[in-house]
Design an enzyme around this catalytic site. Structure first.
Site, short mmCIF file in Angstrom:
data_model
loop_
_atom_site.label_atom_id
_atom_site.label_comp_id
_atom_site.label_asym_id
_atom_site.label_seq_id
_atom_site.Cartn_x
_atom_site.Cartn_y
_atom_site.Cartn_z
N HIS A 38 5.72 4.94 31.79
CA HIS A 38 5.40 5.60 30.53
C HIS A 38 4.78 6.93 30.92
O HIS A 38 3.93 6.98 31.82
CB HIS A 38 4.38 4.79 29.72
CG HIS A 38 3.75 5.58 28.61
ND1 HIS A 38 4.43 5.90 27.45
CD2 HIS A 38 2.52 6.14 28.50
CE1 HIS A 38 3.64 6.63 26.68
NE2 HIS A 38 2.48 6.79 27.28
N CYS A 108 9.54 7.79 25.61
CA CYS A 108 8.42 8.65 26.02
C CYS A 108 8.83 9.62 27.11
O CYS A 108 8.39 10.77 27.13
CB CYS A 108 7.23 7.80 26.47
SG CYS A 108 7.60 6.71 27.86
#
Length: 168
Positions: A38, A108
């Protein structure tokens, strides 16, 4: 003429698996993965990221993920905070609406890669952006795809960006 102000741009990298990908990927996927990444962009004293709730921000390291596993210096930008907020608002209404989130195609890392290029002209590291295709290139990844696509990832602890009066 006065030289332009330069603002540092950092990529915060988090391993959502907390080390499990490194240990289990050879068994499950038949290939080594170092993490399930992430990422977020830190610029103008805030951390910006994209998840299933859309674009959000928080103080650096301010999500429940805690401090990043690593920080990559992406470079510097001349883009002012005001112009950056306008850019984020337009992204939140187009490419990165919350309903556009997809764990493999528009996530993301897609967001941080787009923002890094806007701010600095540089992409984020390919070991991050190539992760979905790495996973999907395996039989186990293909078998898990329908389940993984249904996952909604949104690190808790941030505030929505670019929505008037905090509307969701």
């Amino acid at each position: 003429m006065e030289p332009p102000n330069l603002y540092p741009v950092k990529l915060y990298v988090y391993d959502l698996s907390k080390g499990l990908a490194r240990r289990l990927s050879p068994i499950m996927l038949g290939k080594q993965l170092e993490g399930i990444w992430h990422t977020s962009i830190v610029v103008h004293k805030d951390e910006f990221y994209f998840g299933s709730s859309g674009i959000s921000s928080c103080p650096p390291g301010g999500t429940l993920l805690g401090p990043p596993d690593s920080v990559v210096d992406v470079g510097s930008t001349e883009v002012t905070e005001e112009l950056f907020q306008e850019y984020l608002s337009s992204l939140g209404e187009s490419l990165f609406r919350r309903e556009a989130y997809d764990v493999f195609e528009n996530n993301c890392n897609t967001f941080t890669n787009e923002v890094a290029q806007f701010l600095t002209g540089r992409k984020i590291p390919s070991y991050i952006t190539d992760l979905p295709s790495e996973i999907l290139s395996t039989p186990f990844g293909q078998a898990l795809r329908p389940f993984l696509v249904s996952i909604q990832i949104q690190p808790p602890g941030g505030s929505p960006v670019g929505r008037p009066n905090g509307q969701s």
